[in-house]
Design a protein around this motif. Sequence first.
Motif, PDB file in Angstrom:
ATOM      1  N   PHE A  78       0.704  -1.150   0.013  1.00 22.86           N
ATOM      2  CA  PHE A  78      -0.043   0.288  -0.016  1.00 22.86           C
ATOM      3  C   PHE A  78       0.981   1.406  -0.011  1.00 22.86           C
ATOM      4  O   PHE A  78       1.897   1.412   0.799  1.00 22.86           O
ATOM      5  CB  PHE A  78      -0.835   0.172   1.295  1.00 22.86           C
ATOM      6  N   HIS A  79       0.134   2.229  -0.477  1.00 26.51           N
ATOM      7  CA  HIS A  79       1.069   3.513  -0.745  1.00 26.51           C
ATOM      8  C   HIS A  79       0.040   4.671  -0.304  1.00 26.51           C
ATOM      9  O   HIS A  79      -1.217   4.511   0.250  1.00 26.51           O
ATOM     10  CB  HIS A  79       1.538   3.966  -2.076  1.00 26.51           C
ATOM     11  N   TYR A  80       0.709   5.925   0.505  1.00 20.61           N
ATOM     12  CA  TYR A  80      -0.117   6.801   1.147  1.00 20.61           C
ATOM     13  C   TYR A  80      -0.178   8.060   0.459  1.00 20.61           C
ATOM     14  O   TYR A  80       0.368   8.959   1.336  1.00 20.61           O
ATOM     15  CB  TYR A  80       0.215   6.606   2.681  1.00 20.61           C
ATOM     16  N   SER A  81       0.044   8.141  -0.891  1.00 17.83           N
ATOM     17  CA  SER A  81       0.553   9.611  -1.345  1.00 17.83           C
ATOM     18  C   SER A  81      -0.741  10.056  -1.695  1.00 17.83           C
ATOM     19  O   SER A  81      -0.879  11.481  -1.965  1.00 17.83           O
ATOM     20  CB  SER A  81       1.525   9.437  -2.292  1.00 17.83           C
ATOM     21  N   THR A  82      -1.441   9.495  -2.568  1.00 20.05           N
ATOM     22  CA  THR A  82      -2.609  10.131  -3.338  1.00 20.05           C
ATOM     23  C   THR A  82      -3.916   9.626  -2.932  1.00 20.05           C
ATOM     24  O   THR A  82      -4.115   8.892  -1.907  1.00 20.05           O
ATOM     25  CB  THR A  82      -2.811   9.807  -5.053  1.00 20.05           C
ATOM     26  N   ALA A  83      -4.988  10.295  -3.177  1.00 21.24           N
ATOM     27  CA  ALA A  83      -6.297  10.057  -2.726  1.00 21.24           C
ATOM     28  C   ALA A  83      -6.757   8.684  -3.083  1.00 21.24           C
ATOM     29  O   ALA A  83      -7.209   7.947  -2.076  1.00 21.24           O
ATOM     30  CB  ALA A  83      -7.412  10.921  -2.898  1.00 21.24           C
ATOM     31  N   PRO A  84      -6.708   8.013  -4.176  1.00 21.89           N
ATOM     32  CA  PRO A  84      -6.912   6.745  -4.555  1.00 21.89           C
ATOM     33  C   PRO A  84      -6.132   5.680  -3.568  1.00 21.89           C
ATOM     34  O   PRO A  84      -6.585   4.728  -3.036  1.00 21.89           O
ATOM     35  CB  PRO A  84      -7.010   6.580  -5.899  1.00 21.89           C
ATOM     36  N   GLN A  85      -4.787   6.058  -3.294  1.00 22.18           N
ATOM     37  CA  GLN A  85      -3.945   5.221  -2.589  1.00 22.18           C
ATOM     38  C   GLN A  85      -4.511   5.065  -1.102  1.00 22.18           C
ATOM     39  O   GLN A  85      -4.426   4.108  -0.539  1.00 22.18           O
ATOM     40  CB  GLN A  85      -2.512   5.579  -2.589  1.00 22.18           C
ATOM     41  N   ILE A  86      -4.737   6.283  -0.872  1.00 19.68           N
ATOM     42  CA  ILE A  86      -5.241   6.460   0.900  1.00 19.68           C
ATOM     43  C   ILE A  86      -6.496   5.637   0.924  1.00 19.68           C
ATOM     44  O   ILE A  86      -6.727   4.939   2.070  1.00 19.68           O
ATOM     45  CB  ILE A  86      -5.329   7.829   0.992  1.00 19.68           C
TER      46      ILE A  86
END
Length: 208
Positions: A78-86
């Motif tokens: 998981f990544h936490y940079s963009t709205a879809p990733q969050i």
Amino acid sequence: MHRADDQDTLDLIRAFMSMNVTLVLVGVDIPGSGLLREGRHDPATGQWRLRPSRHAKAHGLEATQTERRFDLIELDRFHYSTAPQITACVQHLHGVQSGLRLLDAVPGMLTEGTMPEYLYHRTNGVVGLLERLIEDGCREAIDSGRERLDEELLEGIAIDLRDSDRRDAGAGEVPAVPEKPAPRKPRRGRNTVFDDRGPLGTAQESAR
């Protein structure tokens, strides 16, 4: 593919491939592992070292046939940079949260406030580390009688891969554990001694 268990796994997969079943398998670095190529990469020679299988002759399966019968789908952390990733990360936490059976658990325990960001930074978005942190956190919550998860409790939990001796670090089976984030310093309140509260404010202070 340098362990006997690896070769046995490949033999089992080949046996399943002769049956009318659909397999959904999850692994780490499948292209680099040599599993579908039925061997392992030798860094000294730069060549793939292929070993014969006990079932190769029985099922008529070659390395290229094994590889062609699987569709690889890359699942990153998981990544936490963009709205879809969050959103994807929080949705996963919703699923994890729904399976917890702590007596004092509250809605949004893992998905509201700063908890999603905290969990991401503790695990770098790696699902296996997240599960270990939450599992150990739940054990501590039950043993201590708190029966809920929060950042204060999780701060006391070190992510410990206790079974790492059974994993192959060279094959990517032991993920790197991020360092715990520095504890948040409490914010000092602003000095209001010299604030001009005006006539109304002065009257209110006098009434007190």
